[in-house]
Structure formats: C-alpha cells, structure tokens
Write a protein that holds these residues in place. Structure first.
Motif, PDB file in Angstrom:
ATOM      1  N   ASP A 234      73.133 -21.581  -7.762  1.00  0.00           N
ATOM      2  CA  ASP A 234      73.027 -23.012  -7.474  1.00  0.00           C
ATOM      3  C   ASP A 234      74.400 -23.613  -7.187  1.00  0.00           C
ATOM      4  O   ASP A 234      74.565 -24.431  -6.268  1.00  0.00           O
ATOM      5  N   LYS A 235      75.402 -23.223  -7.971  1.00  0.00           N
ATOM      6  CA  LYS A 235      76.751 -23.729  -7.745  1.00  0.00           C
ATOM      7  C   LYS A 235      77.319 -23.185  -6.436  1.00  0.00           C
ATOM      8  O   LYS A 235      78.006 -23.910  -5.695  1.00  0.00           O
ATOM      9  N   SER A 236      77.009 -21.950  -6.116  1.00  0.00           N
ATOM     10  CA  SER A 236      77.521 -21.377  -4.867  1.00  0.00           C
ATOM     11  C   SER A 236      76.920 -22.081  -3.654  1.00  0.00           C
ATOM     12  O   SER A 236      77.591 -22.261  -2.631  1.00  0.00           O
ATOM     13  N   ARG A 237      75.678 -22.499  -3.744  1.00  0.00           N
ATOM     14  CA  ARG A 237      75.055 -23.251  -2.644  1.00  0.00           C
ATOM     15  C   ARG A 237      75.816 -24.543  -2.391  1.00  0.00           C
ATOM     16  O   ARG A 237      76.046 -24.938  -1.244  1.00  0.00           O
ATOM     17  N   GLN A 238      76.209 -25.191  -3.462  1.00  0.00           N
ATOM     18  CA  GLN A 238      76.984 -26.424  -3.332  1.00  0.00           C
ATOM     19  C   GLN A 238      78.330 -26.154  -2.662  1.00  0.00           C
ATOM     20  O   GLN A 238      78.750 -26.898  -1.763  1.00  0.00           O
ATOM     21  N   LEU A 239      78.994 -25.085  -3.096  1.00  0.00           N
ATOM     22  CA  LEU A 239      80.301 -24.755  -2.525  1.00  0.00           C
ATOM     23  C   LEU A 239      80.196 -24.341  -1.062  1.00  0.00           C
ATOM     24  O   LEU A 239      81.081 -24.656  -0.246  1.00  0.00           O
ATOM     25  N   LEU A 240      79.141 -23.653  -0.694  1.00  0.00           N
ATOM     26  CA  LEU A 240      78.956 -23.233   0.693  1.00  0.00           C
ATOM     27  C   LEU A 240      78.913 -24.427   1.635  1.00  0.00           C
ATOM     28  O   LEU A 240      79.390 -24.372   2.778  1.00  0.00           O
ATOM     29  N   LEU A 241      78.351 -25.519   1.164  1.00  0.00           N
ATOM     30  CA  LEU A 241      78.234 -26.706   2.003  1.00  0.00           C
ATOM     31  C   LEU A 241      79.460 -27.616   1.920  1.00  0.00           C
ATOM     32  O   LEU A 241      79.893 -28.168   2.923  1.00  0.00           O
ATOM     33  N   GLU A 242      80.012 -27.743   0.708  1.00  0.00           N
ATOM     34  CA  GLU A 242      81.095 -28.700   0.521  1.00  0.00           C
ATOM     35  C   GLU A 242      82.482 -28.140   0.827  1.00  0.00           C
ATOM     36  O   GLU A 242      83.414 -28.894   1.066  1.00  0.00           O
ATOM     37  N   TYR A 278      72.696 -19.361   5.125  1.00  0.00           N
ATOM     38  CA  TYR A 278      72.440 -20.626   4.417  1.00  0.00           C
ATOM     39  C   TYR A 278      73.448 -21.683   4.850  1.00  0.00           C
ATOM     40  O   TYR A 278      73.081 -22.819   5.151  1.00  0.00           O
ATOM     41  N   ARG A 279      74.711 -21.307   4.877  1.00  0.00           N
ATOM     42  CA  ARG A 279      75.763 -22.252   5.274  1.00  0.00           C
ATOM     43  C   ARG A 279      75.543 -22.742   6.700  1.00  0.00           C
ATOM     44  O   ARG A 279      75.652 -23.939   6.985  1.00  0.00           O
ATOM     45  N   ASN A 280      75.222 -21.844   7.609  1.00  0.00           N
ATOM     46  CA  ASN A 280      75.036 -22.226   9.011  1.00  0.00           C
ATOM     47  C   ASN A 280      73.796 -23.075   9.213  1.00  0.00           C
ATOM     48  O   ASN A 280      73.814 -24.061   9.936  1.00  0.00           O
ATOM     49  N   ARG A 281      72.695 -22.714   8.549  1.00  0.00           N
ATOM     50  CA  ARG A 281      71.443 -23.437   8.755  1.00  0.00           C
ATOM     51  C   ARG A 281      71.451 -24.789   8.065  1.00  0.00           C
ATOM     52  O   ARG A 281      71.174 -25.817   8.685  1.00  0.00           O
ATOM     53  N   ILE A 282      71.757 -24.823   6.783  1.00  0.00           N
ATOM     54  CA  ILE A 282      71.704 -26.077   6.026  1.00  0.00           C
ATOM     55  C   ILE A 282      72.834 -27.005   6.439  1.00  0.00           C
ATOM     56  O   ILE A 282      72.677 -28.221   6.518  1.00  0.00           O
ATOM     57  N   GLY A 283      74.006 -26.444   6.702  1.00  0.00           N
ATOM     58  CA  GLY A 283      75.157 -27.278   7.053  1.00  0.00           C
ATOM     59  C   GLY A 283      75.016 -27.986   8.373  1.00  0.00           C
ATOM     60  O   GLY A 283      75.678 -28.984   8.628  1.00  0.00           O
ATOM     61  N   ARG A 284      74.136 -27.492   9.259  1.00  0.00           N
ATOM     62  CA  ARG A 284      73.963 -28.123  10.566  1.00  0.00           C
ATOM     63  C   ARG A 284      72.828 -29.138  10.591  1.00  0.00           C
ATOM     64  O   ARG A 284      72.642 -29.818  11.590  1.00  0.00           O
ATOM     65  N   LYS A 285      72.072 -29.224   9.490  1.00  0.00           N
ATOM     66  CA  LYS A 285      70.985 -30.194   9.443  1.00  0.00           C
ATOM     67  C   LYS A 285      71.532 -31.610   9.392  1.00  0.00           C
ATOM     68  O   LYS A 285      72.624 -31.845   8.855  1.00  0.00           O
TER      69      LYS A 285
END
Length: 292
Positions: A234-242, A278-285
C-alpha cells in the motif's frame, strides 16, 4: 502536630503564544487544616499530586476522599472544590498547563470520563519530583525552561497513563489480546520501512510467534506476515504515484523490501499488475498524482 502552612509557585518565563502544549506554572503547598478552594472553574488543566495528608475533592457529579499518593486532574471549565482534612491536611504539588493539543494528550493518557482521579499503586511515583524540577527550571528564567517543562509534563502523563491503563485492565474495558494486537499493528506501522521480520516483532513484544500469529489472525482476519506485506505494498503504491523520480528498486527499499524482484512479484500478486504498469496506468488517469 499540624505542619506549618507553606506555599510556593513558579511561573513559566516563556509566554504562552498559542503553543500546542504549554506549562503555565508549577507549585507546592503544605495546606492548613480545612484549607478550601471553590466551588470554581479554571480555564486551564490543573493536576494535583498529594504527597501527604487527606482531604476531599468534589466535582459536579462525584466526591472523592483522597490521601497520600492520590492524583486528581481538573479540566478547563469543570466546576470543582477541594478542602483539606482537619487533622491531617494535604501537602500537595500541582502543575497547570494549556494548549491546542492538551485535550487530546490528557485523553491519550487516560483522563477520560470519570477517570480524572487515581491513587498510585507504585511504591514510588516520579510525579512530585517532576513537578519539583519544573519549579527549579522556571526559577532560572531561561528560555529553555519551556522545553524542559514539557519534558517533565510528558513524564508525568506517561506515569499517569501506566496507572490509568492498569485500572482499565482491572475493569475489563479492553482485553489483553486486543491491546497486544494494537501493539503489533503499531509496531508494523512504524517499522515497515525497515527490513524487519515477524520474528523480530515477536521478540520486541516478548511473545511466542505462534501465539501472536493466532490472536492477530483472529482479530484482523489476516496473518501478521500478510498484514505487513500489504502495508508495504500500500505504501509503495503511494510512492509510485507521488515520487516518479524514484526507481522501482528505490521504492522497494523504501518500504523495507531489499529484493526488487520479490517486491515486483508481491506487488503483482496484490495489484494484478507490475509496479511499472501500475505507475503508468494510474499516473496517467485524470486527477492522478503524477503525469509520466
């Protein structure tokens, strides 16, 4: 023979300017027989520790007969009165404090509902010494007295928390199992960024791994291993985006996983896609935290 009355108080040399927590003054007194205060209210927290003697503390709803080793906390706006005994009047010390965080801090220490009075079950309390040290640093008139007084106040509230939590255990308000699980969650929440193991947590808490795993699964529905891994993912998901400038390896290390390949496998297991995807898909939304 009744002791001679005495009174001494020392004020904080640093002015209260909206601090989150601020000690106003600290004092001590050998009261005279039937020495009385109130009924009255205060606009700050006022904690008394009784070193010797007896007396009566009254709130709007309760009457307490208190003696040596007792402590009572008066809350802002609370109508109270207190009077010393005729033959054995109180000798007590007190500290007054205020601040934006004061309410939450005293509640965390256990001063909630009717738990504003308690008698120490320890052979020796550090509270009177801490209040005495406050007086001493206030008398120096140094700017550092403010910081020192906060340290002593936290020591006082920590000791009060020990006693009040012990009393709560006796009344069964929270089971030992629930408290232990909370300690496990706190440990994992604060240590997940380090490559800690469940074995290390068990050693830190002083319990057998099998026992902790069993009670944790019963209370949360997850094993400690799964809970810790999910916390890290969960924390890594946050870091991937931020933090788009961080590599996958750096993010894995930042959440306590030293093997980037293992991290990628576990991330895919929980999120059904790789960290990069995940970074590419969610970050481009629209509204995403990053635009890559």
């Amino acid at each position: 023979m009744t002791p001679n009355p005495s009174y001494a108080v020392a004020a904080n040399p640093v002015h209260h300017d909206g601090n989150s927590l601020h000690v106003l003054f600290a004092g001590e007194s050998q009261t005279s027989p039937l020495h009385a205060l109130g009924p009255k209210i205060y606009d700050y927290y006022l904690l008394h520790f009784i070193e010797k003697g007896n007396g009566t503390f009254r709130t709007e709803h309760h009457i307490y007969e208190l003696g040596e080793g007792s402590c009572f906390l008066i809350h802002p706006g609370q109508l109270v009165s207190y009077v010393s005994d005729t033959k054995h009047p109180w000798r007590y010390r007190w500290v007054a404090f205020i601040g934006q965080d004061a309410h939450n801090i005293v509640a965390e220490a256990g001063f909630v509902d009717n738990h504003s009075v308690f008698t120490f079950i320890k052979e020796h309390s550090h509270i009177p010494t801490a209040i005495s040290r406050m007086q001493e640093v206030f008398y120096t008139k140094k700017e550092s007295a403010h910081m020192a007084s906060l340290g002593y106040l936290y020591l006082i509230l920590a000791e009060a928390q020990d006693v009040l939590s012990s009393q709560s255990r006796l009344t069964g308000t929270e089971s030992q199992v629930q408290r232990t699980v909370k300690q496990m969650i706190l440990y994992m929440s604060t240590q997940f960024a380090h490559p800690v193991s469940i074995e290390q947590m068990c050693d830190s808490l002083g319990y057998n791994r099998a026992y902790l795993s069993r009670i944790f699964k019963k209370e949360t529905g997850l094993s400690p291993v799964t809970y810790l891994l999910k916390l890290r993912i969960d924390k890594s998901r946050q870091l991937l985006l931020e933090r788009p400038e961080l590599s996958i390896e750096q993010i894995a290390s930042s959440v306590g996983i030293t093997d980037a390949l293992y991290f990628s496998r576990q991330f895919t297991r929980f999120c059904s896609m790789s960290p990069s995807a995940y970074r590419n898909r969610i970050g481009r939304k629209p509204g995403g935290s990053s635009q890559l």
